[in-house]
Design a protein around this motif. Structure first.
Motif, PDB file in Angstrom:
ATOM      1  N   UNK A  50       0.827  -1.206   0.000  1.00  0.00           N
ATOM      2  CA  UNK A  50       0.000   0.000   0.000  1.00  0.00           C
ATOM      3  C   UNK A  50       0.861   1.255   0.000  1.00  0.00           C
ATOM      4  N   UNK A  51       2.017   1.200   0.667  1.00  0.00           N
ATOM      5  CA  UNK A  51       2.905   2.366   0.690  1.00  0.00           C
ATOM      6  C   UNK A  51       3.367   2.727  -0.718  1.00  0.00           C
ATOM      7  N   UNK A  52       3.397   1.754  -1.619  1.00  0.00           N
ATOM      8  CA  UNK A  52       3.794   2.037  -2.996  1.00  0.00           C
ATOM      9  C   UNK A  52       2.871   3.014  -3.694  1.00  0.00           C
ATOM     10  N   UNK A  53       1.607   3.102  -3.242  1.00  0.00           N
ATOM     11  CA  UNK A  53       0.671   4.060  -3.848  1.00  0.00           C
ATOM     12  C   UNK A  53       0.968   5.495  -3.433  1.00  0.00           C
ATOM     13  N   UNK A  54       1.849   5.680  -2.473  1.00  0.00           N
ATOM     14  CA  UNK A  54       2.161   7.030  -1.993  1.00  0.00           C
ATOM     15  C   UNK A  54       2.986   7.819  -2.999  1.00  0.00           C
ATOM     16  N   UNK A  55       3.777   7.107  -3.809  1.00  0.00           N
ATOM     17  CA  UNK A  55       4.741   7.782  -4.679  1.00  0.00           C
ATOM     18  C   UNK A  55       4.073   8.225  -5.981  1.00  0.00           C
ATOM     19  N   UNK A  56       4.140   9.499  -6.327  1.00  0.00           N
ATOM     20  CA  UNK A  56       3.546   9.980  -7.591  1.00  0.00           C
ATOM     21  C   UNK A  56       4.318   9.457  -8.807  1.00  0.00           C
ATOM     22  N   UNK A  57       3.587   9.054  -9.821  1.00  0.00           N
ATOM     23  CA  UNK A  57       4.189   8.552 -11.063  1.00  0.00           C
ATOM     24  C   UNK A  57       3.601   9.328 -12.240  1.00  0.00           C
ATOM     25  N   UNK A  58       3.966  10.600 -12.384  1.00  0.00           N
ATOM     26  CA  UNK A  58       3.346  11.429 -13.426  1.00  0.00           C
ATOM     27  C   UNK A  58       3.617  10.959 -14.845  1.00  0.00           C
ATOM     28  N   UNK A  59       4.646  10.151 -15.063  1.00  0.00           N
ATOM     29  CA  UNK A  59       4.908   9.684 -16.426  1.00  0.00           C
ATOM     30  C   UNK A  59       3.772   8.788 -16.928  1.00  0.00           C
ATOM     31  N   UNK A  60       3.012   8.183 -16.004  1.00  0.00           N
ATOM     32  CA  UNK A  60       1.872   7.374 -16.422  1.00  0.00           C
ATOM     33  C   UNK A  60       0.772   8.237 -17.031  1.00  0.00           C
ATOM     34  N   UNK A  61       0.626   9.469 -16.526  1.00  0.00           N
ATOM     35  CA  UNK A  61      -0.367  10.377 -17.087  1.00  0.00           C
ATOM     36  C   UNK A  61      -0.059  10.664 -18.552  1.00  0.00           C
ATOM     37  N   UNK A  62       1.213  10.857 -18.847  1.00  0.00           N
ATOM     38  CA  UNK A  62       1.602  11.199 -20.211  1.00  0.00           C
ATOM     39  C   UNK A  62       1.542   9.987 -21.133  1.00  0.00           C
ATOM     40  N   UNK A  63       1.842   8.807 -20.612  1.00  0.00           N
ATOM     41  CA  UNK A  63       1.941   7.631 -21.466  1.00  0.00           C
ATOM     42  C   UNK A  63       0.600   7.006 -21.792  1.00  0.00           C
ATOM     43  N   UNK A  64      -0.317   6.979 -20.815  1.00  0.00           N
ATOM     44  CA  UNK A  64      -1.600   6.319 -21.065  1.00  0.00           C
ATOM     45  C   UNK A  64      -2.800   7.248 -20.953  1.00  0.00           C
ATOM     46  N   UNK A  65      -2.568   8.494 -20.521  1.00  0.00           N
ATOM     47  CA  UNK A  65      -3.689   9.425 -20.353  1.00  0.00           C
ATOM     48  C   UNK A  65      -4.438   9.696 -21.646  1.00  0.00           C
ATOM     49  N   UNK A  66      -3.700   9.964 -22.736  1.00  0.00           N
ATOM     50  CA  UNK A  66      -4.364  10.290 -24.011  1.00  0.00           C
ATOM     51  C   UNK A  66      -5.123   9.089 -24.546  1.00  0.00           C
ATOM     52  N   UNK A  67      -4.550   7.897 -24.403  1.00  0.00           N
ATOM     53  CA  UNK A  67      -5.242   6.693 -24.871  1.00  0.00           C
ATOM     54  C   UNK A  67      -6.534   6.458 -24.088  1.00  0.00           C
ATOM     55  N   UNK A  68      -6.513   6.765 -22.810  1.00  0.00           N
ATOM     56  CA  UNK A  68      -7.731   6.630 -22.013  1.00  0.00           C
ATOM     57  C   UNK A  68      -8.784   7.645 -22.444  1.00  0.00           C
ATOM     58  N   UNK A  69      -8.358   8.841 -22.832  1.00  0.00           N
ATOM     59  CA  UNK A  69      -9.307   9.840 -23.315  1.00  0.00           C
ATOM     60  C   UNK A  69      -9.996   9.372 -24.583  1.00  0.00           C
TER      61      UNK A  69
END
Length: 327
Positions: free
Chosen positions: A140-159
């Motif tokens: 669960x502690x692993x969810x604490x760390x922000x991973x903004x590169x995921x927003x750039x890599x899969x965000x547009x595909x999700x849109x």
């Protein structure tokens, strides 16, 4: 002083020393900036990222992890205290990973190194059995760390997926809609003199793609799966449903906005996304979590039904075998 008391005292001193070292590595030592010659500490990076609504849930994770460890304190204390040499080697590897991230000016290596150091230290000082008691808290502690590169890599595909899926549902429901890139609008109707986009016009921006709620829902899904199921493989099976559930829940929110725009008007339901969204638009964010929790509950119920059905069939087979073997 007995050998057990000596071991406990030695471990307590080691934990104190390692805790101070962790405080130095995370909160005091300037680490990286991604770009540029200046450096920020890992804690400063966390505070900066946690201001983003996508990663705000990270603020709660230390408290959640603390509760999870406190909740299992009795089981942990009843487990024999031991030590593992592998833990020491893992700790050394974590420290080397920290140095590699420092040299590479990369925060992600720093995040991974801290997680590795915590795992190695637990194995080294407490042994495998006690560390196993804290495994879920560590995950669960692993969810604490922000991973903004995921927003750039899969965000547009999700849109894109969100727009196409919502458009398909609207057309199937008899609401003619047109998909254009990441925008969704009503079709023109010559019979009623309506222009394209007159009933509704929704641009699926990055926050509406589901990325903003996805990571928070992963935390909710992990906790829900942990407390609702007791068998590890069932927990994993229930947690694996969170991604499609997050997509469906976000699509429901978009549909609510679209139908509200058709009934009450575009400005009231959605507002001007480029300037200021409406109050109703903001409030519908709650819909995502309500729908997700409902679907998680349904998935948990179905999982229990399927497993109980399989167990009943297995019991019938075993009973028949026992009866047939009787003289």
């Amino acid at each position: 002083m007995s050998s057990h008391a000596t071991t406990v005292l030695r471990n307590a001193l080691l934990v104190l020393a390692l805790g101070m070292a962790l405080l130095l590595l995370v909160g005091l030592q300037p680490y990286a900036a991604g770009y540029g010659h200046f450096r920020r500490t890992l804690f400063e990076e966390l505070l900066m990222r946690w201001k983003d609504p996508t990663w705000q849930h990270g603020v709660l994770l230390p408290f959640i992890v603390g509760y999870l460890i406190w909740r299992r304190r009795e089981q942990t204390m009843q487990t024999a205290l031991s030590s593992s040499r592998w833990g020491f080697l893992i700790s050394v590897f974590g420290f080397l990973l920290y140095l590699a991230g420092f040299r590479a000016n990369n925060f992600y290596c720093g995040y991974l190194s801290i997680m590795t150091l915590l795992a190695g230290t637990s194995l080294w000082l407490q042994g495998v059995q006690r560390s196993r008691q804290m495994l879920f808290a560590w995950l669960m502690l692993g969810f604490m760390w922000p991973l903004p590169f995921l927003e750039e890599s899969i965000g547009y595909q999700m849109r894109l997926m969100m727009v196409k899926t919502t458009g398909f549902v609207l057309n199937a429901a008899g609401v003619d809609s047109l998909v254009a890139g990441t925008a969704l609008q009503s079709m023109p109707n010559l019979e009623f003199g309506r222009k394209a986009g007159e009933l509704f016009s929704v641009g699926i921006a990055a926050p509406c793609s589901g990325m903003r709620s996805l990571f928070a829902l992963l935390v909710v899904g992990a906790l829900f799966s942990y407390f609702r199921q007791r068998i590890p493989w069932r927990r994993l099976a229930l947690f694996s449903t969170i991604l499609p559930i997050a997509i469906v829940a976000n699509m429901v929110r978009i549909l609510v906005l679209i139908f509200a725009a058709m009934i009450f008007g575009q400005n009231w339901a959605i507002g001007d996304v480029e300037k200021e969204v409406s109050t109703f638009h903001e409030l519908t964010g709650v819909v995502v979590f309500l729908v997700a929790l409902m679907l998680l509950q349904v998935a948990s119920w179905l999982l229990n039904r399927v497993c109980s059905g399989l167990g009943f069939k297995r019991a019938r087979v075993v009973s028949r075998q026992v009866v047939s073997s009787l003289p």
